[in-house]
Design a protein around this motif. Structure first.
Motif, mmCIF file in Angstrom:
data_model
loop_
_atom_site.group_PDB
_atom_site.id
_atom_site.type_symbol
_atom_site.label_atom_id
_atom_site.label_comp_id
_atom_site.label_asym_id
_atom_site.label_seq_id
_atom_site.Cartn_x
_atom_site.Cartn_y
_atom_site.Cartn_z
ATOM 1 N N LEU A 1 8.479 3.031 -6.923
ATOM 2 C CA LEU A 1 8.295 1.648 -6.494
ATOM 3 C C LEU A 1 7.059 1.595 -5.609
ATOM 4 N N SER A 2 6.109 0.726 -5.978
ATOM 5 C CA SER A 2 4.862 0.593 -5.231
ATOM 6 C C SER A 2 4.655 -0.861 -4.844
ATOM 7 N N ALA B 1 -5.643 -6.224 -2.766
ATOM 8 C CA ALA B 1 -4.701 -6.454 -3.859
ATOM 9 C C ALA B 1 -5.134 -5.761 -5.133
ATOM 10 N N CYS B 2 -6.418 -5.467 -5.246
ATOM 11 C CA CYS B 2 -6.911 -4.812 -6.454
ATOM 12 C C CYS B 2 -6.581 -3.316 -6.466
ATOM 13 N N SER B 3 -6.052 -2.798 -5.367
ATOM 14 C CA SER B 3 -5.807 -1.362 -5.236
ATOM 15 C C SER B 3 -4.316 -1.064 -5.381
ATOM 16 N N THR B 4 -3.936 -0.518 -6.526
ATOM 17 C CA THR B 4 -2.545 -0.133 -6.778
ATOM 18 C C THR B 4 -2.347 1.318 -6.378
ATOM 19 N N PRO B 5 -1.306 1.645 -5.592
ATOM 20 C CA PRO B 5 -1.049 3.051 -5.271
ATOM 21 C C PRO B 5 -0.978 3.894 -6.534
ATOM 22 N N GLY C 1 0.793 -1.223 0.000
ATOM 23 C CA GLY C 1 0.000 0.000 0.000
ATOM 24 C C GLY C 1 0.825 1.273 0.000
ATOM 25 N N GLN C 2 2.132 1.149 -0.225
ATOM 26 C CA GLN C 2 3.036 2.292 -0.153
ATOM 27 C C GLN C 2 3.750 2.513 -1.486
ATOM 28 N N SER C 3 4.268 3.718 -1.649
ATOM 29 C CA SER C 3 5.107 4.045 -2.815
ATOM 30 C C SER C 3 6.317 4.843 -2.360
#
Length: 284
Positions: free
Chosen positions: A170-171, A183-187, A155-157
């Motif tokens: 990098l995420s 898991a469906c949520s990309t930063p 959940g971080q970048s």
């Protein structure tokens, strides 16, 4: 050869075939149990990032997946650490499943794993957890890894600038097998001109990753672990994964993913025609 002579020789022929099959079986057992799990390979992956300023010096990342460290595995892990550092990466990403099995009794402790991996922290180390780590106690792994100087990325970048002057975002996203909704949520992408690389444990998340992501790195599948010659997996694909996305490099439209065969074993302590790998990535 007459029918009578063939009948006389048939028992000897059958015995020869039986002995050959037994010998072949023994060879495969020795190969899969004692030889191939220790046959550590390094896979070189070259990735072009169109957003980058061209330079002769590529940026380097090493990806390690599916360590599956059990009691007494210290020497195996030290060998992985030594070979990783010999590649002189600028950053290291750890793709989860450090634990062996699903209980605290079946795995090397998080503290031992972190202590054995600690020399990697000569360079920045970013990690995510896998389904086995959550089963064995995610909080314990987080405490031990962060004490070793590793940075959790779920959940971080982070914006990372390499020696050649180019940068990536990098995420990290959570394990698709443990938290499919997360898991469906990309930063989100922070800067349009900065390439985004996503690390996750399972390639099952890949269909949900946005098309602007330049590269996804995953593990989880072990490449099938037990394969036919040529690397075709005999085992079924894990949950929410497909046979296509079991190992190696794949491109779907603008999206690309590399799925590591990993470093350890699970369920059976066997690898056949599917050796463990360190993934050495050069970004151009």
């Amino acid at each position: 050869m007459t029918r009578h002579s063939l009948a006389r020789r048939l028992p000897a022929i059958l015995l020869t075939l039986l002995l050959t099959a037994i010998l072949l079986g023994i060879c495969l057992i020795v190969q899969g149990t004692f030889l191939e799990p220790r046959k550590l390979e390094t896979t070189l992956l070259d990735i072009n990032l169109p957003e980058w300023n061209k330079t002769e010096q590529p940026a380097t990342i090493v990806a390690l997946a599916d360590l599956h460290a059990g009691p007494g595995d210290e020497n195996r892990i030290r060998n992985i650490v030594e070979k990783t550092l010999a590649l002189a990466p600028e950053i290291i990403v750890l793709l989860g499943d450090f634990a062996q099995g699903h209980t605290a009794e079946s795995t090397m402790s998080p503290e031992q794993i972190a202590a054995t991996l600690r020399p990697l922290a000569r360079v920045p180390v970013y990690y995510i957890l896998g389904n086995h780590d959550y089963a064995c106690g995610a909080a314990s792994f987080d405490r031990a890894f962060q004490a070793a100087g590793f940075i959790k990325m779920e959940g971080q970048s982070r914006i990372i600038t390499f020696k050649n002057g180019n940068s990536i975002q990098l995420s990290g996203i959570s394990d698709d097998d443990t938290y499919p909704a997360h898991a469906c949520s990309t930063p989100p992408k922070q800067h349009p001109e900065t390439p985004q690389i996503v690390i996750t444990h399972s390639p099952g998340a890949f269909p949900f990753i946005p098309s602007h992501v330049d590269l996804t790195l995953a593990g989880h599948t072990h490449g099938g672990q037990i394969c036919l010659p040529g690397g075709y997996p005999l085992s079924p694909a894990p949950t929410r994964c497909t046979k296509e996305l079991m190992s190696g490099y794949h491109r779907h439209g603008n999206k690309q993913i590399y799925i590591s065969r990993g470093l350890g074993t699970s369920i059976l302590p066997i690898r056949l025609f599917c050796p463990p790998e360190i993934v050495h990535i050069r970004l151009h």
